[in-house]
Design an enzyme around this catalytic site. Structure first.
Site, PDB file in Angstrom:
ATOM      1  CB  ALA A  38      -0.910  -0.023   1.215  1.00  0.00           C
ATOM      2  CE  LYS A  85       1.558  -7.233  -2.961  1.00  0.00           C
ATOM      3  NZ  LYS A  85       1.379  -6.891  -1.540  1.00  0.00           N
ATOM      4  CG  ASP A 129       4.598  -6.331   5.679  1.00  0.00           C
ATOM      5  OD1 ASP A 129       5.805  -6.624   5.738  1.00  0.00           O
ATOM      6  OD2 ASP A 129       3.743  -7.100   5.195  1.00  0.00           O
ATOM      7  CB  CYS A 186      -2.623  -4.656   6.836  1.00  0.00           C
ATOM      8  SG  CYS A 186      -1.740  -3.104   6.954  1.00  0.00           S
ATOM      9  CB  CYS A 244      22.218   5.317  19.054  1.00  0.00           C
ATOM     10  SG  CYS A 244      21.477   4.353  17.710  1.00  0.00           S
ATOM     11  CB  CYS A 247      23.199   6.846  14.454  1.00  0.00           C
ATOM     12  SG  CYS A 247      22.356   7.544  15.870  1.00  0.00           S
TER      13      CYS A 247
HETATM   14 ZN   LIG Z   1      20.649   6.139  16.457  1.00  0.00          ZN
END
Ligand SMILES: [Zn+2]
Length: 339
Positions: A38, A85, A129, A186, A244, A247
């Site tokens: 979608a 798809k 998804d 979904c 993190c 990153c």
């Molecule tokens: Zn991060």
């Protein structure tokens, strides 16, 4: 820019935020769309019409009747043919805009192929998804300094967040680990086509800011929308996590290649078998299966129905087994008929 392109994109060029320089940049850009359901089919059509010079559309699945109420690119005939798809999307996009280059890739995004498929993209749009794919995209995008745009929708609710490596929080700053346990999907909770277009539109708008060379227009925020309740919320500036793993510490654990176990496809009573890295001869497989059950085949896949199960096998050895959510059962059907 030639006169045809100038006319074609004139209303976008007139918009002061883009202008001729922005349009020129868009024409020379490359957007990758991961997942062409979608969200992804909306991204693909909108970016093609906007003149993004190169589109790569990656999807592992085929079209079913139950997709059509929200997946704008596809038609009844695509579902009847059970086209992949990515194949149907590529065909449709070519008819929308013959000035751009579009490539549909029937594949599951993995640590092994992510570099080839996404390495030259200027932006990556999330039309997936599932969180496996999103954590893989996040690690890859941060490791290569490529912006990516997270989006999700289920029921009447959706959210989006744009990740610009080095500037905004990444997915793991906000959600350090993939969510545990069953998530609404979904297939289990339903979805309204209206929420999909809102989320996908916000993603496309941020993609166009990036591709027209206006990254400064991107707000670091999580936008959440519920079209049934009529609520819109913007959570400004989730902070980057100084610790993190992705990153900050730059440990890209999702990029490490690992065993690819079968995965149950969210609430669809279906299992995906990743198969081994090999190329299957679909004609040979079709001939082998024909005495054993009902076989339908086209150049992209072989579909085999027997004993209440339906197995769709792709040339890269991957298969989707419908009629069970049990990984062991699916693996055994695959082993039995594909080997
Ligand atoms: Zn991060």
């Amino acid at each position: 820019m030639d006169t045809v392109a100038r006319e074609r994109y004139s209303r976008q060029i007139l918009f002061p935020g883009i202008g001729e320089a922005g349009q020129e940049a868009i024409l020379h850009s490359h957007a990758a769309i991961v997942g062409c359901g979608a969200l992804g089919s909306f991204h693909a059509a909108a970016l093609a019409r906007a003149g993004v010079g190169r589109l790569t559309i990656i999807d592992r699945d085929y079209i079913e009747l139950g997709n059509l109420h929200r997946q704008w690119l596809f038609e009844e005939a695509d579902a009847a043919e059970a086209l992949p798809k990515a194949v149907a999307a590529e065909r449709r996009i070519r008819r929308m805009n013959s000035l751009i280059s579009v490539r549909g890739v029937v594949a599951d995004l993995t640590a092994a192929n992510v570099g080839d498929l996404l390495g030259s993209a200027d932006v990556i749009l999330d039309g997936t998804d599932n969180f496996d794919a999103r954590y893989l995209i996040n690690d890859f995008a941060v490791s290569r300094d490529i912006p990516w745009i997270y989006g999700a929708a289920v029921g009447s609710y959706g959210l989006t967040m744009t990740v610009i490596p080095g500037r905004t929080a990444c997915l793991r700053c906000v959600y350090p680990r993939p969510p545990q346990g069953a998530q609404p999907t979904c297939e289990t909770a339903g979805v309204l086509n209206a929420i999909v277009s809102v989320v996908a539109s916000l993603q496309v708008a941020d993609a166009l800011k990036l591709l027209s060379c206006h990254p400064e227009k991107i707000r670091a925020r999580i936008a959440t929308i519920d079209v049934w309740e009529g609520t819109l919320r913007q959570i400004d500036g989730p902070e980057r996590d100084p610790d993190c793993p992705c990153c900050a510490r730059r440990e890209f654990s999702f990029l490490e290649e690992r065993e690819l176990p079968p995965v149950s496809l969210c609430g669809r009573n279906a299992v995906q078998i990743r198969g081994r890295e090999r190329l299957l001869d679909l004609n040979e497989l079709r001939a082998r299966l024909e005495p054993l059950g009902e076989v339908r085949a086209n150049e992209f896949a072989v579909r085999f129905t027997a004993n209440g199960y339906e197995m769709t096998v792709f040339p890269d050895g991957r298969a989707i087994v419908k009629g069970t959510a049990d990984l062991g059962v699916a693996r055994s059907i695959y082993a039995q008929y594909v080997g």
